[in-house]
Design an enzyme around this catalytic site. Structure first.
Site, short mmCIF file in Angstrom:
data_model
loop_
_atom_site.label_atom_id
_atom_site.label_comp_id
_atom_site.label_asym_id
_atom_site.label_seq_id
_atom_site.Cartn_x
_atom_site.Cartn_y
_atom_site.Cartn_z
CE LYS A 11 1.19 -30.79 -48.77
NZ LYS A 11 1.54 -32.18 -49.13
CE1 TYR A 51 -3.08 -34.01 -47.11
CE2 TYR A 51 -2.87 -32.80 -45.05
CZ TYR A 51 -2.60 -32.92 -46.40
OH TYR A 51 -1.86 -31.97 -47.06
CG ASN A 114 4.17 -33.08 -51.61
OD1 ASN A 114 3.68 -32.37 -50.72
ND2 ASN A 114 3.51 -34.10 -52.13
CG HIS A 117 -3.65 -29.93 -50.09
ND1 HIS A 117 -3.82 -31.29 -50.13
CD2 HIS A 117 -4.89 -29.38 -50.25
CE1 HIS A 117 -5.12 -31.56 -50.29
NE2 HIS A 117 -5.78 -30.42 -50.37
CD GLU A 128 -9.10 -30.86 -49.72
OE1 GLU A 128 -8.68 -30.02 -50.54
OE2 GLU A 128 -8.83 -32.08 -49.80
O1 CDP Z 1 -1.08 -34.16 -52.28
P1 CDP Z 1 -1.56 -35.15 -53.29
O2 CDP Z 1 -3.05 -35.09 -53.52
O3 CDP Z 1 -0.77 -35.05 -54.58
O4 CDP Z 1 -1.20 -36.60 -52.73
P2 CDP Z 1 -2.02 -37.61 -51.79
O5 CDP Z 1 -1.84 -38.98 -52.33
O6 CDP Z 1 -3.42 -37.13 -51.56
O7 CDP Z 1 -1.21 -37.54 -50.41
C1 CDP Z 1 -1.37 -36.44 -49.54
C2 CDP Z 1 -0.02 -36.02 -49.03
O8 CDP Z 1 0.48 -37.04 -48.17
C3 CDP Z 1 1.07 -35.85 -50.10
O9 CDP Z 1 1.03 -34.60 -50.75
C4 CDP Z 1 2.33 -36.03 -49.28
O10 CDP Z 1 2.69 -34.83 -48.62
C5 CDP Z 1 1.89 -37.06 -48.23
N1 CDP Z 1 2.35 -38.42 -48.62
C6 CDP Z 1 3.47 -38.94 -47.97
O11 CDP Z 1 4.05 -38.30 -47.08
N2 CDP Z 1 3.94 -40.20 -48.34
C7 CDP Z 1 3.30 -40.91 -49.28
N3 CDP Z 1 3.76 -42.11 -49.61
C8 CDP Z 1 2.18 -40.39 -49.93
C9 CDP Z 1 1.73 -39.12 -49.58
MG MG Z 2 -4.63 -35.63 -52.29
#
Ligand code: CDP
Ligand code: MG
Length: 151
Positions: A11, A51, A114, A117, A128
């Site tokens: 990212k 997303y 974080n 992805h 994706e």
């Molecule tokens: O990336 P991952 O699949 O672990 O998490 P996700 O639940 O699919 O969320 C996608 C991305 O959205 C996360 O990796 C974070 O960068 C962002 N996110 C965020 O900014 N705040 C949250 N409360 C949850 C997710």
């Molecule tokens: Mg995810």
């Protein structure tokens, strides 16, 4: 174990912090094969498509703006159980819960930033990969160490 393809992306924070090489190298050293890669600035509609499942969530707008804030490295990895292996290397979404030894556990502090992805299952992996890569962008080849990852 199935041979899978997964989509991972360093990212904008990874690029800004000079951690792209570290991130890619963790996947490489695990034995996951890079079969496509592209350094790009994502367009808004592409980020929203990627997303889409989070569209109704409160963090969506802020997260999309962050993803658009700078270049990213988009990568397709291949290997046995590549989807869950990559997720294990990445660690939990919230860096406070991510274990030390994972990318998120080692290098970041907050959920939005974080670093990386990784697709969460076979359907999203396929979806994706196809958002970012055409079939001809994907290169098939053998890595010399492939036998080291088979019984
Ligand atoms: O990336 P991952 O699949 O672990 O998490 P996700 O639940 O699919 O969320 C996608 C991305 O959205 C996360 O990796 C974070 O960068 C962002 N996110 C965020 O900014 N705040 C949250 N409360 C949850 C997710
Ligand atoms: Mg995810």
């Amino acid at each position: 174990m199935p041979i899978e393809r997964t989509f991972v992306m360093a990212k904008p924070d990874a690029v800004q912090r000079g951690l792209v090489g570290e991130i890619v190298s963790r996947f490489e050293r695990k034995g996951l094969k890079i079969i496509a890669a592209k350094f790009i600035k994502i367009q808004r509609d592409t980020a929203e498509e990627m997303y889409a499942e989070h569209k109704a969530k409160p963090f969506f707008e802020g997260h999309i703006n962050f993803i658009l804030s700078g270049p990213v490295l988009a990568v397709v990895l291949e290997g046995e159980s590549a989807i869950s292996l990559a997720r294990a290397i990445i660690g939990k979404t919230n860096p406070l819960e991510a274990q030390a030894g994972t990318i998120r556990g080692d290098f970041c502090q907050i959920t939005r930033k974080n670093l990386v992805h990784g697709s969460d299952g076979p359907e999203n992996a396929k979806r994706e990969v196809s958002i970012f890569f055409k079939p001809e962008d994907i290169l098939e080849y053998k890595r010399n160490d492939e036998s080291c990852f088979k019984e």
